[in-house]
Design a protein around this motif. Sequence first.
Motif, PDB file in Angstrom:
ATOM      1  N   ARG A  51      -0.871  14.346   4.697  1.00 32.14           N
ATOM      2  CA  ARG A  51       0.360  13.834   5.297  1.00 32.14           C
ATOM      3  C   ARG A  51       0.971  12.625   4.601  1.00 32.14           C
ATOM      4  O   ARG A  51       2.142  12.339   4.785  1.00 32.14           O
ATOM      5  N   TRP A  52       0.205  11.895   3.795  1.00 27.02           N
ATOM      6  CA  TRP A  52       0.665  10.583   3.359  1.00 27.02           C
ATOM      7  C   TRP A  52       1.929  10.635   2.502  1.00 27.02           C
ATOM      8  O   TRP A  52       2.799   9.785   2.642  1.00 27.02           O
ATOM      9  N   ARG A  53       2.057  11.625   1.610  1.00 29.22           N
ATOM     10  CA  ARG A  53       3.214  11.663   0.704  1.00 29.22           C
ATOM     11  C   ARG A  53       4.528  11.757   1.467  1.00 29.22           C
ATOM     12  O   ARG A  53       5.460  10.996   1.206  1.00 29.22           O
ATOM     13  N   ALA A  54       4.606  12.701   2.384  1.00 25.78           N
ATOM     14  CA  ALA A  54       5.850  12.890   3.148  1.00 25.78           C
ATOM     15  C   ALA A  54       6.161  11.657   3.989  1.00 25.78           C
ATOM     16  O   ALA A  54       7.316  11.234   4.085  1.00 25.78           O
ATOM     17  N   GLU A  55       5.132  11.070   4.591  1.00 26.68           N
ATOM     18  CA  GLU A  55       5.353   9.895   5.432  1.00 26.68           C
ATOM     19  C   GLU A  55       5.748   8.682   4.600  1.00 26.68           C
ATOM     20  O   GLU A  55       6.574   7.878   5.018  1.00 26.68           O
ATOM     21  N   ALA A  56       5.191   8.555   3.410  1.00 30.66           N
ATOM     22  CA  ALA A  56       5.560   7.441   2.530  1.00 30.66           C
ATOM     23  C   ALA A  56       6.975   7.632   2.008  1.00 30.66           C
ATOM     24  O   ALA A  56       7.768   6.680   1.971  1.00 30.66           O
ATOM     25  N   GLN A  57       7.296   8.849   1.600  1.00 37.22           N
ATOM     26  CA  GLN A  57       8.608   9.131   1.012  1.00 37.22           C
ATOM     27  C   GLN A  57       9.739   8.702   1.943  1.00 37.22           C
ATOM     28  O   GLN A  57      10.745   8.163   1.495  1.00 37.22           O
ATOM     29  N   ALA A  58       9.561   8.904   3.238  1.00 40.59           N
ATOM     30  CA  ALA A  58      10.600   8.544   4.210  1.00 40.59           C
ATOM     31  C   ALA A  58      10.773   7.032   4.351  1.00 40.59           C
ATOM     32  O   ALA A  58      11.776   6.573   4.899  1.00 40.59           O
ATOM     33  N   ARG A  59       9.824   6.261   3.832  1.00 38.84           N
ATOM     34  CA  ARG A  59       9.854   4.806   4.013  1.00 38.84           C
ATOM     35  C   ARG A  59      10.012   4.031   2.704  1.00 38.84           C
ATOM     36  O   ARG A  59      10.158   2.825   2.730  1.00 38.84           O
ATOM     37  N   LEU A  60       9.946   4.717   1.587  1.00 38.25           N
ATOM     38  CA  LEU A  60      10.065   4.055   0.291  1.00 38.25           C
ATOM     39  C   LEU A  60      11.494   3.572   0.065  1.00 38.25           C
ATOM     40  O   LEU A  60      12.451   4.208   0.501  1.00 38.25           O
ATOM     41  N   SER A  61      11.605   2.460  -0.619  1.00 38.35           N
ATOM     42  CA  SER A  61      12.910   1.879  -0.911  1.00 38.35           C
ATOM     43  C   SER A  61      12.856   1.181  -2.258  1.00 38.35           C
ATOM     44  O   SER A  61      11.852   0.563  -2.593  1.00 38.35           O
ATOM     45  N   ASP A  62      13.941   1.261  -3.011  1.00 40.13           N
ATOM     46  CA  ASP A  62      14.001   0.495  -4.244  1.00 40.13           C
ATOM     47  C   ASP A  62      14.745  -0.820  -4.024  1.00 40.13           C
ATOM     48  O   ASP A  62      15.005  -1.568  -4.950  1.00 40.13           O
ATOM     49  N   GLN A  63      15.065  -1.123  -2.761  1.00 41.64           N
ATOM     50  CA  GLN A  63      15.787  -2.337  -2.402  1.00 41.64           C
ATOM     51  C   GLN A  63      14.867  -3.534  -2.159  1.00 41.64           C
ATOM     52  O   GLN A  63      15.343  -4.659  -2.085  1.00 41.64           O
TER      53      GLN A  63
END
Length: 193
Positions: A51-63
């Motif tokens: 599950r970690w990839r999908a959950e991380a992807q939704a929270r990643l930011s380049d800001q």
Amino acid sequence: MRLIAFGDSMVAGAGDPDHLGWIGRVLLGRRSITLYNLGVRRDTSSDIAARWRAEAQARLSDQEPMRIVFSFGANDCHLENGAPRVSQAGTLKNAQGMLTEAAALCPVMMVGPPPMGDPGVSARLETLNEHLKTLAARLKVPFIDVYQPLEADGLWRAEQLAWDGAHPGAGGYQRMADLVGAHPAWRAFTLLD
């Protein structure tokens, strides 16, 4: 900074009447950090790996700066049908995959598993903790070992036994938070130093 914490009920803070767990306590007062606590009760390393990839992807930011911390192992070491839920080899394979892939996204850290009230689970966890520490060193991922200090901590053990044999209360989680928060790797990871 955004900090994503993946793990099991120890990350979720099960048993903490204040619902902070160690991760909430170690970040207390750090308003500049947005915590995404993604600890799930009964999750093994296999569950987290799925599950970690999908959950991380939704929270990643380049800001803003990103960090991912992993902490797991206890559920892998619990017996189910006479065998550990995940073999040590399986846990190490899962850990290697998660740590390697996450490190390609942002800085990553692993906090080792704490001891359990059940002596058999704890013995398997102690061995797993050493293997995880070795793996993290090989991958050049910071690792914070909380096993031995908490194993020797009377409050940690007393609170585990007073509740469900696995999870401490507020005092035990504070002890774990103190260990993590004082570690130089944590201070560098969360930009305190």
